[in-house]
Structure formats: structure tokens, C-alpha cells
Design an enzyme around this catalytic site. Structure first.
Site, PDB file in Angstrom:
ATOM      1  N   LYS A  17      -9.766   3.393   6.973  1.00  0.00           N
ATOM      2  CA  LYS A  17      -9.879   4.167   5.738  1.00  0.00           C
ATOM      3  C   LYS A  17     -10.761   5.394   6.017  1.00  0.00           C
ATOM      4  O   LYS A  17     -11.674   5.324   6.840  1.00  0.00           O
ATOM      5  CB  LYS A  17     -10.540   3.276   4.666  1.00  0.00           C
ATOM      6  CG  LYS A  17     -10.947   3.978   3.380  1.00  0.00           C
ATOM      7  CD  LYS A  17      -9.772   4.176   2.456  1.00  0.00           C
ATOM      8  CE  LYS A  17     -10.123   5.038   1.251  1.00  0.00           C
ATOM      9  NZ  LYS A  17      -8.919   5.706   0.698  1.00  0.00           N
ATOM     10  N   CYS A  74      -5.719  14.833   1.651  1.00  0.00           N
ATOM     11  CA  CYS A  74      -5.801  13.893   0.547  1.00  0.00           C
ATOM     12  C   CYS A  74      -5.674  14.657  -0.759  1.00  0.00           C
ATOM     13  O   CYS A  74      -6.475  15.542  -1.051  1.00  0.00           O
ATOM     14  CB  CYS A  74      -7.112  13.135   0.557  1.00  0.00           C
ATOM     15  SG  CYS A  74      -7.229  12.040  -0.886  1.00  0.00           S
ATOM     16  N   ASN A 108       0.869  12.583   4.856  1.00  0.00           N
ATOM     17  CA  ASN A 108      -0.008  11.998   3.867  1.00  0.00           C
ATOM     18  C   ASN A 108       0.822  11.882   2.582  1.00  0.00           C
ATOM     19  O   ASN A 108       2.010  12.191   2.588  1.00  0.00           O
ATOM     20  CB  ASN A 108      -1.255  12.873   3.654  1.00  0.00           C
ATOM     21  CG  ASN A 108      -2.450  12.031   3.188  1.00  0.00           C
ATOM     22  OD1 ASN A 108      -2.304  11.146   2.337  1.00  0.00           O
ATOM     23  ND2 ASN A 108      -3.610  12.305   3.734  1.00  0.00           N
TER      24      ASN A 108
HETATM   25  C1  LIG Z   1      -4.171   3.346  -1.343  1.00  0.00           C
HETATM   26  C2  LIG Z   1      -4.019   4.405  -0.307  1.00  0.00           C
HETATM   27  C3  LIG Z   1      -5.146   4.982   0.266  1.00  0.00           C
HETATM   28  C4  LIG Z   1      -5.046   5.970   1.229  1.00  0.00           C
HETATM   29  N1  LIG Z   1      -6.165   6.502   1.803  1.00  0.00           N
HETATM   30  C5  LIG Z   1      -6.054   7.423   2.803  1.00  0.00           C
HETATM   31  C6  LIG Z   1      -7.204   7.921   3.479  1.00  0.00           C
HETATM   32  O1  LIG Z   1      -8.327   7.512   3.224  1.00  0.00           O
HETATM   33  N2  LIG Z   1      -7.028   8.857   4.442  1.00  0.00           N
HETATM   34  C7  LIG Z   1      -5.784   9.320   4.780  1.00  0.00           C
HETATM   35  O2  LIG Z   1      -5.686  10.163   5.648  1.00  0.00           O
HETATM   36  N3  LIG Z   1      -4.681   8.849   4.178  1.00  0.00           N
HETATM   37  C8  LIG Z   1      -4.782   7.912   3.199  1.00  0.00           C
HETATM   38  N4  LIG Z   1      -3.640   7.417   2.593  1.00  0.00           N
HETATM   39  C9  LIG Z   1      -2.318   7.909   3.028  1.00  0.00           C
HETATM   40  C10 LIG Z   1      -1.652   6.956   4.032  1.00  0.00           C
HETATM   41  O3  LIG Z   1      -2.410   6.830   5.200  1.00  0.00           O
HETATM   42  C11 LIG Z   1      -0.234   7.440   4.398  1.00  0.00           C
HETATM   43  O4  LIG Z   1      -0.330   8.721   4.984  1.00  0.00           O
HETATM   44  C12 LIG Z   1       0.697   7.531   3.197  1.00  0.00           C
HETATM   45  O5  LIG Z   1       0.429   6.479   2.307  1.00  0.00           O
HETATM   46  C13 LIG Z   1       2.181   7.512   3.568  1.00  0.00           C
HETATM   47  O6  LIG Z   1       2.555   6.331   4.219  1.00  0.00           O
HETATM   48  P1  LIG Z   1       3.179   5.047   3.454  1.00  0.00           P
HETATM   49  O7  LIG Z   1       4.302   5.547   2.615  1.00  0.00           O
HETATM   50  O8  LIG Z   1       3.599   4.125   4.544  1.00  0.00           O
HETATM   51  O9  LIG Z   1       2.087   4.489   2.617  1.00  0.00           O
HETATM   52  C14 LIG Z   1      -3.743   6.406   1.620  1.00  0.00           C
HETATM   53  C15 LIG Z   1      -2.608   5.832   1.056  1.00  0.00           C
HETATM   54  C16 LIG Z   1      -2.725   4.840   0.107  1.00  0.00           C
HETATM   55  C17 LIG Z   1      -1.483   4.238  -0.464  1.00  0.00           C
END
Ligand SMILES: Cc1cc2nc3c(=O)[nH]c(=O)nc-3n(C[C@H](O)[C@H](O)[C@H](O)COP(=O)(O)O)c2cc1C
Ligand SMILES: Cc1cc2nc3c(=O)[nH]c(=O)nc-3n(C[C@H](O)[C@H](O)[C@H](O)COP(=O)(O)OP(=O)(O)OC[C@H]3O[C@@H](n4cnc5c(N)ncnc54)[C@H](O)[C@@H]3O)c2cc1C
Ligand SMILES: Cc1cc2nc3c(=O)[nH]c(=O)nc-3n(C[C@H](O)[C@H](O)[C@H](O)COP(=O)(O)OP(=O)(O)OC[C@H]3O[C@@H](n4cnc5c(N)ncnc54)[C@H](O)[C@@H]3O)c2cc1C
Ligand SMILES: Cc1cc2nc3c(=O)[nH]c(=O)nc-3n(C[C@H](O)[C@H](O)[C@H](O)COP(=O)(O)O)c2cc1C
Ligand code: FES
Ligand code: FES
Lengths: 266, 299, 299, 266
Positions: free
Chosen positions: B44, B128, B190
């Protein structure tokens, strides 16, 4: 703490017990090591919805290796759950959360307080509290349940384990008013409270506990995604910097759902 | 069969990582997953000091995915090093730390603090959508991205991955800016900024109004951006966005990704990461793929 | 109860339209839907001359939606006027013609040709991601958007709606450029560029490689953009992207849309448009909403 | 042309008739006015998939108001279809497409040619052709079916309506080779061809028909979204500027799926 798993559970029975309220028993190995107040995540089959729905464990039957869920239909997930029939398999995640600290009630007058769809987890809690005393329906265990109206789902089942009191919003049964009104009116003996229900009720209980010098343990709700403490979606504000977040944010799904009322900044 | 991939000199036993913010620091999923099976755990986002994040509700569900507006809550780099890095040190997997900040200085402070820690790579989150200052502002402007990338690169002891935002007109331009500024790799996507309104309550589903969308619903956009970015730059690309299974992971690899990350689907199935690892191995066996690198960018 | 909405002086009996390209010219869906029930029929994009469009496969399914790369195949404005406008003239619904082109001149030619036809409004498609020239190029650059908008506005006899692309860093900026150049309204979102790869065939699912994504999966992005755009400009916004039912339509209206359009969901359920009309009426009755305009932008 | 509708249909029966090939009868009012060669769109229940799957109508039973679909499991939709059980309700869209021009075969020697999963729509076609002649299994109606191997699904059912010939890729039954090989080897009399199958087979048939001076009507496949002619997803190149698109692109779902081979630019 029991190992968390995601696995298939078999629907044993399903019935409607009040307007929009369903009662479902599931056969699952998760039943083996559940604390009252813990919950499971139930995954809908509908693929447009991917997140688990947090539902409290209402009762455990270790012999049948089964857990009972009592839930209100409020959206697409719970509407789907209501369609499940005996023999269906569904996926669940659990056991989740910490559960009520039964041990804190030892030798004390304890009251389980439930409001609306917060009632279910208190049934297993009352059962365990009663078991702990070694007595059948001990004097030291009371229950106060608040409902909208006289449907009073699950209320009768509590009577096996605790001295019961009811409050209804419309006054159609028990004390007219909320659970605190019933506590006062029925002069319920109270050193320790285990409560679950809507936020205004929980705030009222916290204040009431402070007033009478009791300890209150409150089970909170929040929108969840992971259910296992990873996403930081489900936080509640705490008075002190909590051990995990370091920013007064405890995770309801893992640090809770049950919190010492004194620790909460509600 | 060889599933190893190498990014900026770091070799991963397989191309499967966790997406930042969806896997805690690995601890929360260790009940379900043997972390030793993963190519890397990406943590995270962590800042120089603790961040409280946004008010609740922070998460809500949407068709085929979810919106989150956690707001980068984190305990600060000190606690992170002592607790989370210490925990991860016991596992045979690579550790990538996701770094966030409100100003360039914030980022640099974290990067410097981590210099001598057991961290394999740094992933710089400039994308983000859920915090007002910093973060995505750097990820939506190519000059700002160039600037912060070069400053971080100058200070970082570990190789740096710039994590890009999909909320841009041209992902190729952003990828090129990161590469030009010295990034060792890029990761994308992201979350995509989205919104949900509850028409009965007549209010936003999230306290923050908008949230970042993730899950299977965003996969086609992610695959397209990984394809465009990997054709625009020569540095490795880590692909993510809606990966549910090995088929999706291989789709990203064929689009040009060297490695992939599993995010929101961990919430649907906590075993997803390991299933993806196993599924890739099965595909390679079945279709006679010797080296995972042989199918990278094959379309 | 009043479901009427007015955009640039044109009054629609209800806020429900068809999204361009998903409903032919109405003819194809008249087996299922009484066109008289709709606020407007928005036609498939039409150019000055016939366009052959892209090679097949042109469509493919994705999680909660689809990708298309039709490439604006159309029979040219002459045939369109004789056949499609003639067909629509028999219905008591408004007609909005979606206009496409490769150059500003192409667009102007269509706009002029339609001057004296029975057309209520023109929707200018500067956001189709599936053609190489024109189209989206105008929709991803605010100066180009300003330029084409003002030129079309100068020539158009009917009010013009600029249809914006979601594939941009800032939808507010684009909306403002369209407004500043004289657009009477804006509509959004067009499709989001996506890609799908078949890992067994090791090839793109679409001949065009990329396609435009539509369907429920894109709704949160669309709602967010409608919210942002409607807060950035004073002209009316027509919202679309993944609308499945009245709940979705009302979500767009609460986000700030004056009218809404149903696109890909027509393919899932050809009765969707009329069901949306009926569902809005039910919601208004149940929750005592007198005027549909009373809930616009209410969040 | 029959009015198109989307409506629920009831599964009457389902069985596997060859490796990965399923045979399902549906009760639906759509059965009332179907032309052979038309198809329906079948909607999966799985909400991650929203588009209808085009499946040809293999047979019609007007008495039971039923249609028969024979399909191969190739992806998530067809895999789901294979799980349906009698009594289940599913949503279908139809009747779609133009169908084979049965009238063009009047008084001629007609051959129905099917390849692989292109075989099913030819069964109802053969039935109608045979009916039209007034004869039982007339000499003027022949069928040539091509399969990968000797599973020869549906082949025996054709024998009731037509003089049948089989080709198999592996030579395990009938003529080893493709349908044209079987046509030549078995010297099948042929003035008019109705065919459905993979593109290479259809190209071969077009060439063969030109060679022997026969008319060929070919049923084509393409990825579809709407199925009703609105999205322009499913086009095929035509020699002449077609009536609808004005750009040599006919829509397979509405202008087809059956085309006069002479009109196609394949
Ligand atoms: C609950 C949550 C928290 C996230 N926190 C971060 C973070 O702290 N830093 C970051 O770079 N991306 C963060 N992301 C983005 C994810 O790392 C990822 O890039 C994004 O969710 C797309 O992938 P997915 O569709 O497989 O979830 C977060 C995503 C979710 C769902
Ligand atoms: C710890 C805990 C225990 C619970 N126990 C019970 C119980 O025993 N019986 C019962 O009826 N309900 C219980 N709830 C509430 C229950 O989780 C929601 O009513 C349910 O998730 C709604 O899902 P839906 O798909 O029907 O509604 P939708 O509104 O369609 O749900 C959409 C999403 O919102 C989430 N969500 C919706 N409401 C809530 C809520 N109140 N809390 C957390 N997430 C929510 C869902 O998980 C899902 O991700 C509990 C909630 C929590 C947090
Ligand atoms: C006019 C017509 C008649 C057909 N008749 C039959 C039949 O009688 N029996 C049979 O087994 N198959 C038939 N097909 C092919 C059948 O439509 C596909 O095999 C099926 O759609 C695959 O769906 P899926 O979900 O299992 O696979 P997936 O690959 O998961 O399908 C995903 C998407 O692609 C589309 N699609 C996939 N393959 C095809 C294809 N070959 N043609 C068109 N769209 C496709 C689906 O509709 C869906 O939108 C026919 C196709 C057409 C165009
Ligand atoms: C098959 C298809 C064809 C389309 N053709 C056009 C077009 O010609 N002109 C245009 O402005 N938009 C076109 N669009 C975009 C839609 O009008 C709409 O903006 C988009 O699909 C989002 O809405 P939806 O998710 O409800 O489909 C097309 C979309 C689809 C799916
Ligand atoms: S639901 Fe993810 S941390 Fe609680
Ligand atoms: S599938 Fe839409 S036109 Fe044929």
C-alpha cells in the site's frame, strides 16, 4: 483466531421470518471455530457484483457444522440470497472480525442489545453468555431488542437464554420507544453491554453506559470491500491512535466489528 | 518452462505481483496465499508521515468493479519500515514499496528513508485520484511528471517504477516523459476516476464524491494503455487493471507487459494471485511456451 | 408530472434519447419500440459521402460491455436524407442527426445539406475513436474543438450539440471550449478506447486493434464526466454511457444531465429505451417529483 | 417477415449429441413463423456478458410451439447454455435474419451442404425442401455434411428428408476429405446449393457452383452485437453496392445470414 478461508457452503434451509427478513442455514467448515459477533462475506453469483456482502453469524450449530444467517433484503445481493434453496452451493469468506469479548462479562450483569437488522449476531452471543454461566437462562443475562413494529423477528428464540425486553418504534409490542427507553423503563440490570444496531442507537448506548457506569461493546457497520483488513475501506474513528493505522482509524472488518465504546470517537 | 522476468536488474520468480493498496502489506492475505509463490508484493502507498485518508464511505460497488476513495491512508514510513517491511523480510518474494506524497519533498523523504532498507524497487504513485494535493497532479501533466521523476531518480537507491494514471489524453506521452526522466519502469493503470450517485438518498455513494474505479470493468482500457505505452517506450511495463485470472494476465503480457499485478479481484477471491501464477504455468505447458518472455508483446 | 425538457429551444417530451450508432435510424428497432414514446431518436453518424467503415471483426464483448470499431460506416448524407429522415418524419419524436467527417469541410458539407431538412438538432461527433482521420482528433484538443465548433455553429441552421470524448485529461476544459465556441449543448460520453486480445489466437479481437468501449462497465466514468462537465458550463448536457434502466438514467440527471441516451444496452434488451421512459415516470410518481427538471443536478 | 421479439423461452429438453455438441428444444411463440436458416439470439444469464449469442434454428415443431438449437460449446455463453435444464426459462431474441430461399429450389436438384457447426440450420431446410416436393425423401433433394470425424451429429436425422452423403476430415466415415470431395466422388446432382459452414468451405462451394453452373446460397457468420441490423457490426463485403449501406457492406444479421454467392465478394 481461526484461519480465514473462502469456500463453498451448502444451503441447508431458507425461510422468511418477517417482512423482508430471511433466515438461512449453511453447512460449512467455518462453523468449527466461530466467535459470536463474527461475520462472513457472502458472494453473490450475479457477476455484475463481485464484492462479498458482510453478514453476521446469527447462530452456530457445531454438530451439523452449520451457521445461520439472518438478513434483510435491501439490494441486489441480499435479493439474490433470498432465492437460494436447500442444496444450492454458495461461496463464503470467513470467519471475519473479532466478535464480542464474552470473557468480559464473567460474573457480571450483561445485557445484549440489538436494533433492527443488528439483532441477529446477538442470538449466538446470548447463547454463549448463558452457557458460560453454567445456568439455564441466568438472571445475569438480559436482552433488549428494538424493532420497528411487533414482527419482533428472533425475539422468542432469545427467551431460551436471557431475560428479554422489547422496544418497538410504533409501540405495537413491548415498550414504545427505543432500546434505551426499554432499559430504563424495565430497569434492566447492567454492568456490561454487547450491542449491534444502527449508529444512532449505538451512540445512545454509549452515552447511557457512561451515565450508568457500565462497559459497552459495540458492533459497527461500514461499507466493505475486502473484509480482511487490506483495503482500508471500512474504518471508524478511534479516540486513540490505533495500533494498525496510527491515524485514529480502526478497520471495522478486522479490528472490529466489535469495539470498546470507550475507544470510539463517534 | 521459465516464468522469470527481470526489470531493471531485479529478477522476479514469476510476473505476478499484487497491486498496491489491494493487498495491505501481504499480512492480511497470508491466511489465504503463500506469499513465497508471488513474483512480488507491492505494498500500500506509504508517505513520509501518517495520513488519515478520506471520510467514509470510502468504497462502493459498481458493475464489474468498485470505486474507492481511501485517500492513501497510511501509517507513515517509520511504522511501515518497522512493521511491514520486517514482516515481508521473512518471505522469498520481491518487495516493491509504493510511495505517495503531497509534494516532491514528501516523496523524496520516503525514498531516502527507504534507501538502506530491504526493498527491491520503489513504485512512485503519481496517479491516485483520491487526494486533493500532489499524487495525480503529477500524473496528468507531462512536465510535472518529468520533473518529479528526475528528482526521485536522482535520490533513489533502488530502481524506480513510475505508476501512471489512465485519466489522461495520451498515455504514450506520459510514458515517454517518465522514460526520458530516467524511470526504470512504468506501471499502469491506476484507477479511472468515477462517480456513483444513490438516487434514493440523492447523495454521492462516496463521501469524497468521486472515487477510483478498478476491477474487470476497466480491463479493456488498461490493456489498450499497456499496449500503447509499451510501444512508446523501451523500459519495462507492469500491467494491471481488472485481472481476474491467468487468461487476463497473459492478455496483458501479450499486449506488452513484462509483469502484471492483481488488484481489486483479491477482494472477490483472495486466492486470485496464486491462481494466476498457476494458470500461467498451465498455459505455458499446454501451449509449449518455454519462456514467458517469448509471448510478451506477441500480437 | 412533467417529463418535458428543453434544450436550445427544442422541447422533448421526455429526456430519453437513443445513443448514436446503437439504434440505426430507428427503423431497426421499430419492431420492438414505439418510437413515438422517445424524447428523440439520435441517428447513426452520417458523413458527406458514403463511408465503408472498418474491416471485420468490428465488435467484441468485454466484461459488462462491448468494444466496437465500426469506423462510422454510413451511406452518405444523400441516401440518409431520402431514406432515414423520410422514415423518421412519420413519428412524433424529435430527430437529432449525428454528423461525422474527416475534415472540417466534410462536417460543414453535411451540416449545410441538412439545413432545410426536418432535423431538430445536430450532434457533432468529434469523439469517435475508430477512424484515423478527423473525428477524435478534434475531440482531444481544446483548440481544435473550439475551431471546429465555431465553424459549424456559424453554418448550422439547427442548434448544435458537440459530442465529447472521454479520452481526455480534463473533460471540463473540453466542455468549456465547446461552450465558448458557441455550442448549444454538449453530449457525453462517447466510447472509451479499449483493446481485447485473444490469447489463444494470439491476435487482436478487433481488426482495428482498438475499439470504443460502451455498456454498463463505463457508467461510473460517464457519470463523473457528466457531473464535471455540467459544473463547468452553462449549456445543457446530454448524458450517456452504460444506461441500463431508469435508475441509471436518473443517476445521470442527478449528476447534471438535462437528457440522457441509451446505447449498447439496446443490444441487450431492445425495449430498454421505453422501459427507461416508464421507469422515470414511476420514480417521479412514487417520490413526488413534479418536474423532471427539479431533480437535475440535485446532488 | 415475422415480427422480432425478445422474450422468455422454456427449455423443454437438453442433451449432448456429440463431443461438446448440445441439442436443446425450447418452447417459444417465435416458433410460429420461422424460415429455415433463420437464427435466434440467446442471452446468457451471466451478467458479465450482455450480448445475445446467435444460434441457428435447427428444427421447428409448430405443434409444440418449439424450436431446436444445436450448438457447440466454445466460450462462456455456450458453456452456460449447456447447463440449462428442462423447465428453465431463458431469454431469446428472434426470429432473426432472412433464411434460405426455399422457393428457388422448386423443380430443381437441390443440395444442402453443412460443415461442422454449420450443419444444424440445414436440417429444417432439408425438411422444408422435402415437404415442398410433396414426396417423401425425394430424389431431387440431397445433403452433404462434412465433419471432423465419424461423430456425424444430426446426420441420421437428415436421412428422412434427403439423399445423404458424408465427408470426414479424418476419413473415419464417408468420403475422406471435404464436402466438395464428397460431391465430386458421389456425383451428387446439383442445380441449387444451400450451404452453411466455415468460410473456407463456403469459398470452395462458391467456386464449385461456378464450375458446375449451379446457384449457391451461403449462410455466413460474423461477430454480432445487436442482431437486428442497427450496429453495423456484422457486415460482409458484397460485389455490388448493397441497398442498405451503399458501400458494398451487407449486414449478415438482417440482409443475411443467407446470401446469393454471386453477390458476395469473398
Ligand atoms: C482499495 C484500493 C486502494 C488502492 N491504493 C493504491 C495505492 O495506495 N497506491 C497505488 O499506486 N495504487 C492504489 N490502488 C490502485 C491499484 O493498485 C490498481 O492500480 C488499480 O486498482 C487497478 O487494478 P485492479 O483493477 O486490478 O484493481 C488502489 C486500488 C484499490 C482498489
Ligand atoms: C459487519 C457487518 C455485519 C452485517 N450483518 C448483517 C446481517 O447479519 N444481516 C443483514 O441483513 N445485514 C447485515 N449487514 C449489512 C449487509 O452487509 C448489507 O445490507 C448488504 O451488504 C447489502 O448488500 P446488497 O447487495 O443487498 O445491497 P447493495 O446496496 O446493492 O450492496 C452494494 C454494496 O454495498 C455494500 N453494503 C451495502 N450495505 C452495506 C452495509 N450496511 N454495510 C456494509 N456494506 C454494505 C455491499 O457489501 C456491496 O458491496 C452487515 C454489515 C456489516 C458491515
Ligand atoms: C448467424 C449465426 C448462426 C450461428 N449458429 C450457430 C449454431 O447453430 N450453433 C452453434 O454452435 N454456433 C452457431 N453460431 C456461432 C455462435 O454464435 C458462437 O459460437 C457463440 O456466439 C459463441 O458464444 P460464447 O459465449 O460461447 O463464446 P465467446 O467467445 O465467449 O463469445 C463472446 C462473444 O462473441 C460472439 N461470438 C463468438 N463467436 C461467434 C461467432 N462464431 N459468430 C458470431 N458471434 C460470435 C458472441 O455472440 C459473443 O458476443 C452462429 C453464429 C452466427 C453468426
Ligand atoms: C456500435 C456502436 C456504434 C456507435 N456509433 C456512433 C456514432 O456513429 N456516432 C457517435 O457519436 N457515437 C457512436 N457511438 C457511441 C454511442 O453513441 C455512445 O456515446 C456510447 O456507446 C456510450 O453509451 P452506451 O454505453 O450506452 O453505449 C456508437 C456506439 C456503439 C456501441
Ligand atoms: S473491508 Fe477492507 S479493510 Fe475492511
Ligand atoms: S449484429 Fe448489429 S448489424 Fe448485425
Amino acid at each position: 483466531m481461526a484461519h480465514k478461508v473462502k469456500k463453498a457452503a451448502k444451503v441447508l434451509s431458507q425461510r422468511q421470518i418477517a417482512e423482508g427478513i430471511f433466515d438461512m442455514w449453511l453447512e460449512t467448515t467455518i462453523a468449527g471455530d466461530v466467535k459470536p459477533g463474527q461475520f462472513v462475506g457472502v458472494y453473490p453469483v450475479n457477476k455484475s457484483t463481485l464484492l462479498p456482502r458482510p453478514i453476521s453469524i446469527c447462530e452456530v450449530d457445531k454438530e451439523r457444522s452449520a451457521i445461520r444467517l439472518v438478513y434483510r433484503v435491501v439490494g441486489s445481493g441480499t435479493a439474490e440470497f433470498a432465492l437460494y434453496e436447500p442444496g444450492d452451493f454458495i461461496m463464503i469468506l470467513g470467519p471475519l472480525g473479532n466478535g464480542f469479548p464474552i470473557e468480559k462479562a464473567a460474573g457480571k450483569n450483561v445485557v445484549v442489545i440489538g436494533g433492527g437488522i443488528g439483532v441477529p449476531p446477538l442470538l449466538e452471543t446470548a447463547k454463549r453468555l448463558s452457557m458460560e454461566t453454567g445456568d439455564n437462562k441466568p438472571d445475569s443475562v438480559s436482552g433488549v431488542m428494538g424493532y420497528r413494529n411487533s414482527d419482533g423477528f428472533l425475539f422468542d428464540e432469545f427467551k431460551e437464554y436471557a431475560q428479554m425486553h422489547m422496544a418497538t418504534e410504533d409501540g405495537s409490542a413491548g415498550v414504545k420507544g427505543n432500546v434505551i427507553d426499554a432499559m430504563r423503563q424495565d430497569q434492566v440490570k447492567c454492568d456490561v453491554i454487547f450491542a449491534c444496531g444502527p449508529m444512532p442507537m449505538l451512540r445512545g448506548i454509549k452515552a447511557y453506559a457512561e451515565e450508568i457506569g457500565a462497559k459497552a461493546y459495540l458492533s459497527l457497520e461500514e461499507r466493505m470491500a475486502c473484509g480482511v483488513g487490506a483495503c482500508l475501506g471500512c474504518i471508524t474513528k478511534t479516540k486513540e491512535i490505533d495500533h494498525h493505522s496510527k491515524v485514529h482509524n480502526a478497520r471495522i472488518c478486522t479490528d472490529g466489528p466489535v469495539f470498546d465504546a470507550d475507544d470510539l470517537d463517534m | 518452462m521459465n516464468t522469470e522476468v527481470t526489470i531493471a536488474g531485479v529478477t522476479f520468480k514469476n510476473p505476478v505481483m499484487t497491486a498496491s493498496g489491494t493487498f495491505g502489506s501481504g499480512m492480511e492475505y497470508s491466511d489465504f496465499v503463500d506469499l513465497n509463490r508471488l513474483g512480488a508484493v507491492v505494498t500500500k502507498g506509504v508517505a513520509n508521515v501518517p495520513w488519515p485518508g478520506n471520510p467514509v464511505p470510502r468504497v462502493t460497488e459498481v458493475y464489474g468493479g468498485m470505486l474507492n476513495a481511501i485517500g492513501l491512508q497510511n501509517p507513515g514510513v517509520e511504522v511501515f519500515v518497522e512493521r511491514d517491511l520486517a514482516f515481508l523480510a521473512d518471505y522469498d518474494t520481491k518487495v516493491i514499496v509504493n510511495v505517495c506524497g503531497k509534494s516532491v519533498e514528501d516523496y523524496l523523504e520516503v525514498v531516502e528513508r527507504l534507501s538502506d532498507e530491504k526493498v527491491d524497487m520503489l513504485e512512485i504513485n503519481v496517479s491516485c485520484p483520491n487526494v486533493k494535493e500532489g499524487a495525480i497532479a503529477f500524473g496528468q501533466n507531462k512536465d510535472a511528471l518529468y520533473d518529479i521523476t528526475s528528482k526521485i531518480k536522482a535520490k533513489a537507491k533502488q530502481p524506480i517504477i513510475m505508476k501512471l494514471s489512465p485519466n489522461v489524453t495520451s498515455i504514450s506521452e506520459m510514458a515517454k516523459a517518465a522514460e526520458a526522466a530516467g524511470a526504470d519502469a512504468i506501471s499502469l493503470i491506476n484507477t479511472i476516476t468515477g462517480m456513483k450517485i444513490d438516487i434514493y438518498k440523492r447523495q454521492f455513494a462516496l463521501a469524497n464524491k468521486t472515487g477510483g474505479m478498478s476491477g474487470p470493468a476497466i480491463k479493456p482500457v488498461a490493456v489498450r494503455m499497456v499496449y500503447e505505452a509499451s510501444h512508446a517506450v523501451n523500459i519495462p511495463v507492469i500491467g494491471m487493471g481488472g485481472i481476474q485470472n491467468a487468461v487476463d494476465a497473459i492478455e496483458f503480457i501479450m499486449a506488452g507487459a513484462t509483469a502484471v499485478a492483481v488488484g481489486a479481484m483479491n477482494f472477490h477471491d483472495p486466492y486470485t494471485t496464486v491462481k494466476v501464477v498457476e494458470g500461467i504455468e498451465e498455459y505455458m505447458t499446454k501451449y509449449g511456451v518455454e519462456e514467458i518472455n517469448d509471448i510478451r508483446g506477441i500480437v
